[in-house]
Design a protein around this motif. Sequence first.
Motif, PDB file in Angstrom:
ATOM      1  N   GLU B 118     -60.062  46.499 -20.573  1.00 29.39           N
ATOM      2  CA  GLU B 118     -59.188  47.022 -19.528  1.00 29.39           C
ATOM      3  C   GLU B 118     -59.245  48.552 -19.473  1.00 29.39           C
ATOM      4  OE1 GLU B 118     -55.330  45.216 -19.561  1.00 29.39           O
ATOM      5  OE2 GLU B 118     -56.233  43.283 -19.047  1.00 29.39           O
ATOM      6  N   ASP B 119     -59.374  49.169 -20.639  1.00 29.17           N
ATOM      7  CA  ASP B 119     -59.392  50.643 -20.618  1.00 29.17           C
ATOM      8  C   ASP B 119     -60.654  51.165 -19.925  1.00 29.17           C
ATOM      9  OD1 ASP B 119     -60.915  49.631 -22.753  1.00 29.17           O
ATOM     10  OD2 ASP B 119     -60.850  51.580 -23.776  1.00 29.17           O
ATOM     11  N   LEU B 120     -61.742  50.372 -19.993  1.00 29.46           N
ATOM     12  CA  LEU B 120     -62.964  50.817 -19.296  1.00 29.46           C
ATOM     13  C   LEU B 120     -62.803  50.668 -17.783  1.00 29.46           C
ATOM     14  CD1 LEU B 120     -65.852  49.539 -21.603  1.00 29.46           C
ATOM     15  CD2 LEU B 120     -65.116  51.915 -21.209  1.00 29.46           C
ATOM     16  N   ILE B 121     -62.087  49.618 -17.348  1.00 33.07           N
ATOM     17  CA  ILE B 121     -61.791  49.498 -15.910  1.00 33.07           C
ATOM     18  C   ILE B 121     -61.100  50.764 -15.423  1.00 33.07           C
ATOM     19  CG2 ILE B 121     -60.395  48.276 -14.184  1.00 33.07           C
ATOM     20  CD1 ILE B 121     -60.849  45.693 -15.683  1.00 33.07           C
ATOM     21  N   VAL B 122     -60.065  51.143 -16.175  1.00 32.94           N
ATOM     22  CA  VAL B 122     -59.301  52.340 -15.799  1.00 32.94           C
ATOM     23  C   VAL B 122     -60.191  53.582 -15.790  1.00 32.94           C
ATOM     24  CG1 VAL B 122     -57.380  53.835 -16.476  1.00 32.94           C
ATOM     25  CG2 VAL B 122     -57.182  51.328 -16.721  1.00 32.94           C
ATOM     26  N   GLN B 123     -60.955  53.720 -16.851  1.00 29.95           N
ATOM     27  CA  GLN B 123     -61.806  54.915 -16.995  1.00 29.95           C
ATOM     28  C   GLN B 123     -62.832  55.038 -15.863  1.00 29.95           C
ATOM     29  OE1 GLN B 123     -63.465  55.161 -20.994  1.00 29.95           O
ATOM     30  NE2 GLN B 123     -65.326  56.106 -20.163  1.00 29.95           N
ATOM     31  N   ARG B 124     -63.481  53.923 -15.517  1.00 33.67           N
ATOM     32  CA  ARG B 124     -64.516  53.968 -14.467  1.00 33.67           C
ATOM     33  C   ARG B 124     -63.913  54.309 -13.108  1.00 33.67           C
ATOM     34  NH1 ARG B 124     -68.083  54.563 -18.383  1.00 33.67           N
ATOM     35  NH2 ARG B 124     -68.658  52.629 -19.438  1.00 33.67           N
ATOM     36  N   LEU B 125     -62.762  53.691 -12.818  1.00 35.74           N
ATOM     37  CA  LEU B 125     -62.141  53.952 -11.510  1.00 35.74           C
ATOM     38  C   LEU B 125     -61.659  55.402 -11.420  1.00 35.74           C
ATOM     39  CD1 LEU B 125     -60.263  50.562 -11.001  1.00 35.74           C
ATOM     40  CD2 LEU B 125     -62.276  51.380  -9.761  1.00 35.74           C
ATOM     41  N   HIS B 126     -61.110  55.913 -12.522  1.00 35.07           N
ATOM     42  CA  HIS B 126     -60.685  57.324 -12.532  1.00 35.07           C
ATOM     43  C   HIS B 126     -61.854  58.260 -12.282  1.00 35.07           C
ATOM     44  CE1 HIS B 126     -56.582  56.918 -14.787  1.00 35.07           C
ATOM     45  NE2 HIS B 126     -56.647  56.222 -13.666  1.00 35.07           N
ATOM     46  N   GLU B 127     -62.981  57.904 -12.876  1.00 38.16           N
ATOM     47  CA  GLU B 127     -64.180  58.743 -12.729  1.00 38.16           C
ATOM     48  C   GLU B 127     -64.576  58.852 -11.245  1.00 38.16           C
ATOM     49  OE1 GLU B 127     -67.283  57.282 -15.226  1.00 38.16           O
ATOM     50  OE2 GLU B 127     -68.823  58.611 -14.363  1.00 38.16           O
ATOM     51  N   SER B 149     -53.820  43.716 -12.121  1.00 33.93           N
ATOM     52  CA  SER B 149     -52.774  44.719 -12.341  1.00 33.93           C
ATOM     53  C   SER B 149     -53.356  45.969 -12.996  1.00 33.93           C
ATOM     54  CB  SER B 149     -51.628  44.127 -13.164  1.00 33.93           C
ATOM     55  OG  SER B 149     -52.147  43.582 -14.362  1.00 33.93           O
ATOM     56  N   THR B 150     -54.308  45.768 -13.872  1.00 29.96           N
ATOM     57  CA  THR B 150     -55.000  46.915 -14.467  1.00 29.96           C
ATOM     58  C   THR B 150     -55.693  47.737 -13.380  1.00 29.96           C
ATOM     59  OG1 THR B 150     -55.439  45.611 -16.449  1.00 29.96           O
ATOM     60  CG2 THR B 150     -56.766  47.612 -16.136  1.00 29.96           C
ATOM     61  N   VAL B 151     -56.335  47.022 -12.472  1.00 30.84           N
ATOM     62  CA  VAL B 151     -57.057  47.692 -11.394  1.00 30.84           C
ATOM     63  C   VAL B 151     -56.092  48.498 -10.527  1.00 30.84           C
ATOM     64  CG1 VAL B 151     -58.465  47.328  -9.318  1.00 30.84           C
ATOM     65  CG2 VAL B 151     -58.850  45.923 -11.365  1.00 30.84           C
ATOM     66  N   LEU B 152     -54.983  47.873 -10.188  1.00 26.02           N
ATOM     67  CA  LEU B 152     -54.029  48.562  -9.317  1.00 26.02           C
ATOM     68  C   LEU B 152     -53.431  49.782 -10.009  1.00 26.02           C
ATOM     69  CD1 LEU B 152     -52.135  45.640  -7.580  1.00 26.02           C
ATOM     70  CD2 LEU B 152     -53.990  47.087  -6.704  1.00 26.02           C
ATOM     71  N   ASP B 157     -58.559  52.326  -3.650  1.00 28.31           N
ATOM     72  CA  ASP B 157     -58.221  52.404  -2.226  1.00 28.31           C
ATOM     73  C   ASP B 157     -58.478  51.063  -1.550  1.00 28.31           C
ATOM     74  OD1 ASP B 157     -57.591  55.178  -2.368  1.00 28.31           O
ATOM     75  OD2 ASP B 157     -59.741  55.599  -2.432  1.00 28.31           O
ATOM     76  N   LEU B 158     -59.558  50.423  -1.977  1.00 26.99           N
ATOM     77  CA  LEU B 158     -59.925  49.119  -1.405  1.00 26.99           C
ATOM     78  C   LEU B 158     -60.230  48.161  -2.551  1.00 26.99           C
ATOM     79  CD1 LEU B 158     -62.296  50.506   1.341  1.00 26.99           C
ATOM     80  CD2 LEU B 158     -60.287  49.090   1.816  1.00 26.99           C
ATOM     81  N   ASP B 186     -48.716  40.582  -1.375  1.00 27.92           N
ATOM     82  CA  ASP B 186     -47.974  41.374  -2.355  1.00 27.92           C
ATOM     83  C   ASP B 186     -48.653  42.707  -2.649  1.00 27.92           C
ATOM     84  OD1 ASP B 186     -46.189  39.344  -2.509  1.00 27.92           O
ATOM     85  OD2 ASP B 186     -46.930  38.531  -4.416  1.00 27.92           O
ATOM     86  N   LEU B 187     -49.949  42.750  -2.415  1.00 30.86           N
ATOM     87  CA  LEU B 187     -50.725  43.929  -2.791  1.00 30.86           C
ATOM     88  C   LEU B 187     -50.487  45.081  -1.824  1.00 30.86           C
ATOM     89  CD1 LEU B 187     -52.516  43.532  -5.246  1.00 30.86           C
ATOM     90  CD2 LEU B 187     -54.488  43.523  -3.731  1.00 30.86           C
ATOM     91  N   ASP B 188     -50.537  46.302  -2.350  1.00 31.93           N
ATOM     92  CA  ASP B 188     -50.356  47.463  -1.479  1.00 31.93           C
ATOM     93  C   ASP B 188     -51.662  47.942  -0.861  1.00 31.93           C
ATOM     94  OD1 ASP B 188     -47.688  47.814  -1.357  1.00 31.93           O
ATOM     95  OD2 ASP B 188     -47.556  49.235  -3.020  1.00 31.93           O
ATOM     96  N   VAL B 189     -52.761  47.532  -1.454  1.00 31.03           N
ATOM     97  CA  VAL B 189     -54.046  48.048  -0.959  1.00 31.03           C
ATOM     98  C   VAL B 189     -54.762  46.987  -0.126  1.00 31.03           C
ATOM     99  CG1 VAL B 189     -54.296  49.605  -2.922  1.00 31.03           C
ATOM    100  CG2 VAL B 189     -55.344  47.324  -2.994  1.00 31.03           C
ATOM    101  N   PRO B 190     -55.555  47.423   0.837  1.00 35.02           N
ATOM    102  CA  PRO B 190     -56.304  46.464   1.648  1.00 35.02           C
ATOM    103  C   PRO B 190     -57.335  45.719   0.799  1.00 35.02           C
ATOM    104  CG  PRO B 190     -56.839  48.729   2.293  1.00 35.02           C
ATOM    105  CD  PRO B 190     -55.747  48.814   1.266  1.00 35.02           C
TER     106      PRO B 190
END
Lengths: 374, 374, 374, 374
Positions: B118-127, B149-152, B157-158, B186-190
């Motif tokens: 999960e931490d790599l998901i966060v790290q890659r998206l932040h990058e 939920s980790t992704v959100l 954005d998408l 329920d999701l805020d993103v498209p």
Amino acid sequence: MSQEIAIGLSKNARLAYGLDDVAIVPSRRTRDPQDVSTSWQVDAYGFDIPVLSAPMDSVTSPATAIAMGKLGGLGVLDLEGLWTRYEDPAPELERIASAQPDDAVSLIQKIYTEPIKEDLIVQRLHEIREAGVTVAGALSPQRTQEFYSTVLEAGVDLFVIRGTAVSAEHVSKDHEPLNLKKFIYDLDVPVIVGGAADYTAALHLMRTGAAGVLVGFGGGAVSATRSTIGLHAPLATAISDVAEARRDYLDESGGRYVQVIADGEMGTSGAVVKALALGADAVMLGAPLARSTQAPGQGMHWGAEARHETLPRGFRSQVGTVASLHEILFGPSHQPDGKTNFIGALRRAMASTGYVDLKSFQKCRMAVSPSHLL
Amino acid sequence: MSQEIAIGLSKNARLAYGLDDVAIVPSRRTRDPQDVSTSWQVDAYGFDIPVLSAPMDSVTSPATAIAMGKLGGLGVLDLEGLWTRYEDPAPELERIASAQPDDAVSLIQKIYTEPIKEDLIVQRLHEIREAGVTVAGALSPQRTQEFYSTVLEAGVDLFVIRGTAVSAEHVSKDHEPLNLKKFIYDLDVPVIVGGAADYTAALHLMRTGAAGVLVGFGGGAVSATRSTIGLHAPLATAISDVAEARRDYLDESGGRYVQVIADGEMGTSGAVVKALALGADAVMLGAPLARSTQAPGQGMHWGAEARHETLPRGFRSQVGTVASLHEILFGPSHQPDGKTNFIGALRRAMASTGYVDLKSFQKCRMAVSPSHLL
Amino acid sequence: MSQEIAIGLSKNARLAYGLDDVAIVPSRRTRDPQDVSTSWQVDAYGFDIPVLSAPMDSVTSPATAIAMGKLGGLGVLDLEGLWTRYEDPAPELERIASAQPDDAVSLIQKIYTEPIKEDLIVQRLHEIREAGVTVAGALSPQRTQEFYSTVLEAGVDLFVIRGTAVSAEHVSKDHEPLNLKKFIYDLDVPVIVGGAADYTAALHLMRTGAAGVLVGFGGGAVSATRSTIGLHAPLATAISDVAEARRDYLDESGGRYVQVIADGEMGTSGAVVKALALGADAVMLGAPLARSTQAPGQGMHWGAEARHETLPRGFRSQVGTVASLHEILFGPSHQPDGKTNFIGALRRAMASTGYVDLKSFQKCRMAVSPSHLL
Amino acid sequence: MSQEIAIGLSKNARLAYGLDDVAIVPSRRTRDPQDVSTSWQVDAYGFDIPVLSAPMDSVTSPATAIAMGKLGGLGVLDLEGLWTRYEDPAPELERIASAQPDDAVSLIQKIYTEPIKEDLIVQRLHEIREAGVTVAGALSPQRTQEFYSTVLEAGVDLFVIRGTAVSAEHVSKDHEPLNLKKFIYDLDVPVIVGGAADYTAALHLMRTGAAGVLVGFGGGAVSATRSTIGLHAPLATAISDVAEARRDYLDESGGRYVQVIADGEMGTSGAVVKALALGADAVMLGAPLARSTQAPGQGMHWGAEARHETLPRGFRSQVGTVASLHEILFGPSHQPDGKTNFIGALRRAMASTGYVDLKSFQKCRMAVSPSHLL
């Protein structure tokens, strides 16, 4: 619904499709692969998987018939093949496997001139029986009268009569032909008979009382009936036609459901899936099982058509050896070539289209893609 | 307008066409290429070019996702791929690229058994976020509940949910399946979701509230779904059908326009042009972008289908390295092979048929040439 | 009579045929080959054979234009080609002919950046004029306004405007496009214009006052418009459609007969015969003439499409050198490969179907053989 | 029943099928192969097998004509071939057989410039007569008037007039063409004439009084009429059309049954079977017989079309040598490639579909398999 075209002013033809021509179209519902059932039943005999091994010497030996049974399918031994002609067929199998391509058919013609021994029929069937699996043996229509009593005495659960074109109305000047209807009526064991390749031929075979009909005519990997005698019945159309005969016969017989078994032309798991989607209840496989490490053909594959003394209509083909029988049927697969994990592929296809069992899977939608018509 | 043929007496099929089967027909008006617009918008996000990079490890890394964004398109990172399984995926990419053809799928199966972090998901998206481009990540339907939920939280954005066959009505005995409608609501993103390959499946996905639908099923350069499980949905027909669903849903929803995104089977600029002409609003590209000098696949290309542990339905294919990502999208081209200057080709095609923007280009006339039906 | 199929629910397509797809069917009357006429006329200019050499640098030089004229046909010089860019194009022709396949298009792009010189236009046309043959030169629609006055001053008998897709209604934001109708009206010389590939485009070109319309779009031996930009108009259908436009325009104009000239996709004498049978009045040949010993391409063949600086849509192809221009047109032939004796083949085909001149030959019966649809 | 498609707005075409496109469908009745009759009769001459050897120098010499007769068929000698041009054609046959592929047609053109000698016509026919078999010789329509009296004086049982396209209405400015109707009426021997490839041409030939019509146009193994002059008449459609003409002429003539003889395009026993199933009464074979050990072509095969001095429309092809003439006709076969045991294959096909003689076999059902349309 059948489509006629005019070849010329005096001759119409039917448009007919092979399995490669068609594909299954995914639809709106999906399902988990582990939730689907692949079970199949013919007469009193139930099977976990709808797969019969073809009665071909490159595919089915007593040992692989037993293995098929243990894996949930049905092995069908050719009772006119090497195992009933030779006490030890190993040297002959070795010779066929190692023959040069140009010499293979001549060699096959010669090796199969050795007479069939009744005691070997008995011995091979007993061997399978002792392993505790369902016993099935195949004869050609030409020799059924000669050997069937031996077969029955030896004991089979299912009797298979298999030729390239088997009709319920064979005509002969020389001899009284096999009266299939009477023969099947008199027999105590259920009979699977074929190949039939169209509605009428299949309907007539169903009326003989057969428990199952093999669908096919010269479409398999080692068949040359199209180039040698001009006959061909593409399997997708043939299965669909015979499935219609099954439905009509179900009605006319007041409820007798005859099993439709696709035979030949199915080299990949995708082809097996399509045959079942088109209306087959089960499949009889040659080439796919000839690729197993246990296959007696040792990577080579040939059928009864290659044996004919003056007009062989089949050849010996190199299909290679790819995996154990277990891996071919149940995986795991490590190549996406459709040569392993046939049952996994079937489950996945059923799951991707949302069906729970084989009978309902026959309803799935299909497409013909003109760009794949080769 | 759809065309049915009879495979046999009990089964009809739809005639379905692939992109190679069709061509655009020039008409009476022409225009200057520089006068046409290739802009595209999904939800609040606008793009200069209607191109998404496929969430495949051979195509999209955080770096190429950023590059795609800077070039006016959208990079979609596979959040179940190597970048979220390995801190440093470079050695694994190297191993896959250099594997022998026969070993590649086995190796891919093994490498992808490493768990997703999960931490790599966060790290890659932040990058990607930090580079200032639109952020998009993809999960499979099977693992969306586990990781969304980790992704959100990491911020996208998408959100892309991508599988081979994704339905709005998945059925399972073991577990409560993802309720797409509730999830998307329920999701805020498209959300962009697919693949869907026919009218009904797409219409149901549109009704879940998705902003976009991916059109495709096993037609890409590295797919083997036709030979392994018998399923196939030729893309030209699929796009046209889903475009019809878009129109009907637009009416039934009182004005919600769902983006139709063609996914797979587009190896050349000509194929991209045809996909857009057939009704796609944008295209998701794999092989064409895997050919860039920046592509993580290093000239090799593979997808999620190849990872399956027991039934891989895709292979690793050598697509080669032909040019920079910029040249692939915008030229200049020095070979007339359709592998570079995709946007230039699109502009030229729109100009040659006289259309000014992508929406009106969907009206262009097409031909099917029987001699190109292979 | 045109045939529509549904690609999908939202898109129809026309079935369109290439020359390879069709064949001429012999009928009940036959004739002697020496009794048929192959003469052709456009405006005041008569020709013994209905053949124009394509304005391509691999085909038509001033010398081969003269040779074509002396042999009874028409040579058309590309006035934007090497002969108007270079005082001595021989070294450039040599470089293109000897380039490695992968480098050829880059080299062509570079060599054609050399500016066109107006004095060379004049000089080349004078050279042809002095030989006493009909003079014809071609410009692209893009550069017609820039150079046409130079061309007219130098003197041409026939003015050719040739592009991949030429429409009577070009739209541009930057500049006032060429008003074809006004341009042709003002001009003193007859104009041949194209390519057009469908009924409407051709009808509009006919209404501009053109004496002839070139039929074709990217079907030639060195074209890549299908793979690069997705456009394609198979020639058999295109010729037949434009022939219908000719008939309708003949009626609407009260008797103006516009020459229909098939352009491209005719690699063999059989293809030329079919193009004329389908309704073309004459043919413009590239590859067949590029195979002559006199051809400037030296066995290589390329067209204007390969020159584009950022999006080349054609390649350099090796067509080989087979015979003299005379033998290619009139034989004798010593190989039955359709590469020599084009006019002999035309005479033989007309004789075998019993027609005496090209106009009546357009009535001949044709067949489409599905087995030749590749 | 014929099917028209629109090539374009101004031209329709007929869909036409070759023998490879079609296949025979097995039906509900079967029969023993030894019970079927393959006998055939034209005028007063009866034959055990419906096979004529083609008048081609690679196939029929006086010796093989005699062999054909002794085997129950009919040998037809080309009376404009090497045997009537050279006292000893052996050296010329040797030169043609050993020529390099690129030189073969030139050499054939040269060798056949040697004049035809009337005394050799007489000598060759006498040689065949003395062997006690039916005597048949062929002339082209062009030279029939020049040589027919010599042929008649030498004595033939059947007179064959064979060209690529033979019509009953040849038109010529230079000379009075052969009036087929008068010629045949005046002649004492039955005439077989062709090729005709459609209903009308065949009906007109039947009205000349011909005993048989050859069906074919440029479909054989060594023909290049499609690529050289654009003419082609796929044989399955042609046979069916001419069979319809036979039926209509039978009615209009009050009972004259004209033999329909398929000529060319039959390389395998399967193709021969299909030709007969489509309505042919007999077949004229080239390539299959050129493969015999006795064939004068020594494994090479060529026809009259290759001789033309300025426009050869046929080539020399290597067909190889596979077996004796006896084995080719009657087996035994040791390869399932359709190159041996043609009559055995015919018997098997008739038996598998339940027909007893060739006439009833013309009723058999056929299929067109789109996936075999190449």
